[in-house]
Design a protein around this motif. Structure first.
Motif, PDB file in Angstrom:
ATOM      1  N   SER A 144     -42.211 -65.720 -23.511  1.00 19.34           N
ATOM      2  CA  SER A 144     -41.881 -64.868 -24.661  1.00 19.34           C
ATOM      3  C   SER A 144     -41.781 -63.407 -24.240  1.00 19.34           C
ATOM      4  O   SER A 144     -40.924 -62.670 -24.745  1.00 19.34           O
ATOM      5  N   LEU A 145     -42.636 -62.993 -23.328  1.00 19.98           N
ATOM      6  CA  LEU A 145     -42.521 -61.632 -22.785  1.00 19.98           C
ATOM      7  C   LEU A 145     -41.164 -61.425 -22.126  1.00 19.98           C
ATOM      8  O   LEU A 145     -40.542 -60.363 -22.265  1.00 19.98           O
ATOM      9  N   PHE A 146     -40.697 -62.445 -21.425  1.00 22.18           N
ATOM     10  CA  PHE A 146     -39.420 -62.326 -20.716  1.00 22.18           C
ATOM     11  C   PHE A 146     -38.248 -62.232 -21.691  1.00 22.18           C
ATOM     12  O   PHE A 146     -37.411 -61.329 -21.583  1.00 22.18           O
ATOM     13  N   VAL A 147     -38.167 -63.169 -22.637  1.00 24.76           N
ATOM     14  CA  VAL A 147     -36.976 -63.219 -23.499  1.00 24.76           C
ATOM     15  C   VAL A 147     -36.927 -62.048 -24.472  1.00 24.76           C
ATOM     16  O   VAL A 147     -35.849 -61.712 -24.979  1.00 24.76           O
ATOM     17  N   THR A 148     -38.066 -61.410 -24.750  1.00 27.36           N
ATOM     18  CA  THR A 148     -38.064 -60.274 -25.679  1.00 27.36           C
ATOM     19  C   THR A 148     -38.124 -58.923 -24.960  1.00 27.36           C
ATOM     20  O   THR A 148     -38.155 -57.887 -25.617  1.00 27.36           O
ATOM     21  N   ALA A 149     -38.119 -58.946 -23.637  1.00 28.55           N
ATOM     22  CA  ALA A 149     -38.287 -57.711 -22.872  1.00 28.55           C
ATOM     23  C   ALA A 149     -37.284 -56.605 -23.210  1.00 28.55           C
ATOM     24  O   ALA A 149     -37.652 -55.424 -23.247  1.00 28.55           O
ATOM     25  N   PRO A 150     -36.000 -56.897 -23.474  1.00 27.26           N
ATOM     26  CA  PRO A 150     -35.043 -55.796 -23.656  1.00 27.26           C
ATOM     27  C   PRO A 150     -35.112 -55.083 -25.003  1.00 27.26           C
ATOM     28  O   PRO A 150     -34.578 -53.977 -25.128  1.00 27.26           O
ATOM     29  N   PHE A 151     -35.724 -55.679 -26.035  1.00 25.67           N
ATOM     30  CA  PHE A 151     -35.510 -55.189 -27.385  1.00 25.67           C
ATOM     31  C   PHE A 151     -36.050 -53.776 -27.610  1.00 25.67           C
ATOM     32  O   PHE A 151     -35.378 -52.937 -28.220  1.00 25.67           O
ATOM     33  N   ALA A 152     -37.242 -53.490 -27.156  1.00 25.74           N
ATOM     34  CA  ALA A 152     -37.791 -52.147 -27.335  1.00 25.74           C
ATOM     35  C   ALA A 152     -37.019 -51.127 -26.503  1.00 25.74           C
ATOM     36  O   ALA A 152     -36.666 -50.048 -26.996  1.00 25.74           O
ATOM     37  N   ALA A 153     -36.752 -51.463 -25.249  1.00 27.34           N
ATOM     38  CA  ALA A 153     -36.019 -50.542 -24.378  1.00 27.34           C
ATOM     39  C   ALA A 153     -34.619 -50.270 -24.917  1.00 27.34           C
ATOM     40  O   ALA A 153     -34.114 -49.141 -24.831  1.00 27.34           O
ATOM     41  N   ARG A 154     -33.972 -51.296 -25.497  1.00 25.76           N
ATOM     42  CA  ARG A 154     -32.633 -51.123 -26.068  1.00 25.76           C
ATOM     43  C   ARG A 154     -32.625 -50.083 -27.175  1.00 25.76           C
ATOM     44  O   ARG A 154     -31.648 -49.351 -27.347  1.00 25.76           O
ATOM     45  N   GLU A 155     -33.677 -50.040 -27.980  1.00 25.30           N
ATOM     46  CA  GLU A 155     -33.761 -49.070 -29.060  1.00 25.30           C
ATOM     47  C   GLU A 155     -34.077 -47.680 -28.535  1.00 25.30           C
ATOM     48  O   GLU A 155     -33.605 -46.670 -29.085  1.00 25.30           O
ATOM     49  N   LEU A 156     -34.880 -47.599 -27.487  1.00 21.97           N
ATOM     50  CA  LEU A 156     -35.386 -46.312 -27.026  1.00 21.97           C
ATOM     51  C   LEU A 156     -34.435 -45.587 -26.083  1.00 21.97           C
ATOM     52  O   LEU A 156     -34.313 -44.359 -26.139  1.00 21.97           O
ATOM     53  N   ILE A 157     -33.764 -46.330 -25.199  1.00 19.91           N
ATOM     54  CA  ILE A 157     -32.941 -45.675 -24.174  1.00 19.91           C
ATOM     55  C   ILE A 157     -31.817 -44.831 -24.776  1.00 19.91           C
ATOM     56  O   ILE A 157     -31.654 -43.658 -24.401  1.00 19.91           O
ATOM     57  N   PRO A 158     -31.003 -45.356 -25.715  1.00 21.99           N
ATOM     58  CA  PRO A 158     -29.946 -44.498 -26.282  1.00 21.99           C
ATOM     59  C   PRO A 158     -30.504 -43.277 -27.013  1.00 21.99           C
ATOM     60  O   PRO A 158     -29.945 -42.180 -26.908  1.00 21.99           O
ATOM     61  N   LEU A 159     -31.593 -43.466 -27.759  1.00 25.25           N
ATOM     62  CA  LEU A 159     -32.175 -42.345 -28.503  1.00 25.25           C
ATOM     63  C   LEU A 159     -32.702 -41.275 -27.563  1.00 25.25           C
ATOM     64  O   LEU A 159     -32.434 -40.083 -27.748  1.00 25.25           O
ATOM     65  N   MET A 160     -33.450 -41.671 -26.539  1.00 21.47           N
ATOM     66  CA  MET A 160     -34.027 -40.690 -25.618  1.00 21.47           C
ATOM     67  C   MET A 160     -32.954 -40.011 -24.785  1.00 21.47           C
ATOM     68  O   MET A 160     -33.092 -38.822 -24.433  1.00 21.47           O
ATOM     69  N   SER A 161     -31.871 -40.727 -24.484  1.00 19.30           N
ATOM     70  CA  SER A 161     -30.757 -40.098 -23.758  1.00 19.30           C
ATOM     71  C   SER A 161     -30.091 -39.039 -24.625  1.00 19.30           C
ATOM     72  O   SER A 161     -29.721 -37.959 -24.139  1.00 19.30           O
ATOM     73  N   GLN A 162     -29.942 -39.334 -25.919  1.00 24.78           N
ATOM     74  CA  GLN A 162     -29.312 -38.387 -26.837  1.00 24.78           C
ATOM     75  C   GLN A 162     -30.195 -37.174 -27.095  1.00 24.78           C
ATOM     76  O   GLN A 162     -29.696 -36.048 -27.211  1.00 24.78           O
ATOM     77  N   GLN A 163     -31.485 -37.371 -27.173  1.00 27.17           N
ATOM     78  CA  GLN A 163     -32.395 -36.271 -27.477  1.00 27.17           C
ATOM     79  C   GLN A 163     -32.488 -35.251 -26.349  1.00 27.17           C
ATOM     80  O   GLN A 163     -32.717 -34.066 -26.598  1.00 27.17           O
ATOM     81  N   GLY A 164     -32.333 -35.706 -25.108  1.00 27.11           N
ATOM     82  CA  GLY A 164     -32.451 -34.792 -23.987  1.00 27.11           C
ATOM     83  C   GLY A 164     -33.900 -34.439 -23.697  1.00 27.11           C
ATOM     84  O   GLY A 164     -34.841 -35.034 -24.245  1.00 27.11           O
ATOM     85  N   THR A 165     -34.098 -33.430 -22.885  1.00 29.56           N
ATOM     86  CA  THR A 165     -35.446 -33.078 -22.419  1.00 29.56           C
ATOM     87  C   THR A 165     -35.876 -31.677 -22.829  1.00 29.56           C
ATOM     88  O   THR A 165     -36.924 -31.211 -22.377  1.00 29.56           O
ATOM     89  N   GLU A 166     -35.100 -31.012 -23.690  1.00 33.50           N
ATOM     90  CA  GLU A 166     -35.406 -29.617 -24.019  1.00 33.50           C
ATOM     91  C   GLU A 166     -36.782 -29.450 -24.651  1.00 33.50           C
ATOM     92  O   GLU A 166     -37.559 -28.555 -24.265  1.00 33.50           O
ATOM     93  N   ASP A 167     -37.110 -30.295 -25.625  1.00 28.82           N
ATOM     94  CA  ASP A 167     -38.409 -30.178 -26.299  1.00 28.82           C
ATOM     95  C   ASP A 167     -39.561 -30.415 -25.334  1.00 28.82           C
ATOM     96  O   ASP A 167     -40.584 -29.715 -25.384  1.00 28.82           O
ATOM     97  N   GLU A 168     -39.406 -31.386 -24.460  1.00 28.55           N
ATOM     98  CA  GLU A 168     -40.475 -31.689 -23.504  1.00 28.55           C
ATOM     99  C   GLU A 168     -40.631 -30.554 -22.488  1.00 28.55           C
ATOM    100  O   GLU A 168     -41.754 -30.191 -22.117  1.00 28.55           O
ATOM    101  N   GLU A 169     -39.509 -29.983 -22.032  1.00 27.92           N
ATOM    102  CA  GLU A 169     -39.577 -28.866 -21.091  1.00 27.92           C
ATOM    103  C   GLU A 169     -40.228 -27.654 -21.750  1.00 27.92           C
ATOM    104  O   GLU A 169     -41.001 -26.926 -21.099  1.00 27.92           O
ATOM    105  N   ALA A 170     -39.948 -27.458 -23.036  1.00 30.32           N
ATOM    106  CA  ALA A 170     -40.574 -26.350 -23.751  1.00 30.32           C
ATOM    107  C   ALA A 170     -42.083 -26.547 -23.844  1.00 30.32           C
ATOM    108  O   ALA A 170     -42.868 -25.586 -23.675  1.00 30.32           O
TER     109      ALA A 170
END
Length: 269
Positions: A144-170
């Motif tokens: 179950s860990l294997f077959v569900t592995a992509p779901f969280a990363a799929r939601e997070l990767i596009p969002l974090m790529s769009q947000q960029g790193t400005e807030d974290e660098e600040a």
């Protein structure tokens, strides 16, 4: 302020959407509960409280309670890695993250069988140390860990790529350490993507059949999850019991969606 009058095209599309929603969602749900309750509430409760079905409910919920948090944490770590750093093999890692989603669940189960089974790659070592992985709840959790592995990363990767790193660098420039930056800056920005990832992961864990059927052995009262128990009851011609178990799985899904909606309302309110 008056509402604009809808055009015939809009009315037609809305009507079609409602009809399709009723046919695809409402009617199947109504049929599940009507078949489950057709012999009365007493029989329905007796089917739910049958020991093997109760064990299947418990095992399904336990698996979700283990798999969802693990995959949320791992998904967040992988999303952080591929969106905040540039390194050789980054695209390969992203492809590997997506691999379980493109693989048939039954194939995933067979892979685990060939890896941990008695005749598998690690089988002789496990047997020599009196360790049993296949046909146990542990195998269900692992697959179950294997077959569900992509779901969280799929939601997070596009969002974090769009947000960029400005807030974290600040935050770092203002003296925050890595943990403070993640807790007070990154996490609030990705919390809803994590919630959506958790809902998708939970839904997949609860409903997974193919991979689990291969690695669990479908042992009554031991390694049957709810989907396997429903199938077993159908094969035993216990239609009412099967629909009672299916209604339980449906209720768990509905409760999950209600909790998600309540959290969204609280967040936006």
């Amino acid at each position: 302020m008056t509402m604009a009058k809808r055009s015939p095209g809009e009315i037609t599309l809305i009507t079609l959407a409602i009809i399709l929603a009723i046919l695809v969602l409402v009617v199947p749900l109504a049929l599940i509960f009507s078949f489950a309750l057709r012999e009365g509430l007493g029989i329905y409760l007796a089917n739910i409280l049958e020991p093997n079905t109760l064990h299947a409910i418990w095992l399904t919920v336990l698996t979700a309670l283990i798999v969802v948090p693990v995959n949320i944490v791992v998904g967040a770590a992988l999303a952080w890695l591929v969106t905040r750093f540039r390194f050789r093999g980054r695209q390969l890692l992203i492809s590997i993250i997506e691999l379980p989603a493109s693989m048939s669940p039954i194939v995933a189960g067979v892979v685990y069988l060939f890896l941990y089974g008695g005749q598998g790659l690690l089988g002789p070592f496990l047997q020599a140390n009196n360790l049993q992985v296949m046909f146990t709840p542990l195998a269900i959790v692992l697959v179950s860990l294997f077959v569900t592995a992509p779901f969280a990363a799929r939601e997070l990767i596009p969002l974090m790529s769009q947000q960029g790193t400005e807030d974290e660098e600040a935050a770092l420039s203002l003296g925050a350490n890595g943990w403070q930056m993640f807790w007070f800056v990154t996490l609030p920005n990705i919390s809803w993507a994590m919630v959506y990832g958790a809902v998708l992961t939970n839904a997949r864990v609860m409903g997974e059949f193919g991979a689990v059927s291969v690695v669990s052995g479908a042992i009554r009262g031991q390694t049957n999850t709810l989907p396997l128990q429903i199938n077993l009851l159908f094969n035993d011609f216990n239609v009412t019991g099967a629909f009672a178990a299916a209604s339980t799985l449906t209720l768990i899904a509905v409760v999950t969606l209600v909790l998600k909606s309540a959290l969204e309302a609280r967040h936006h309110g």
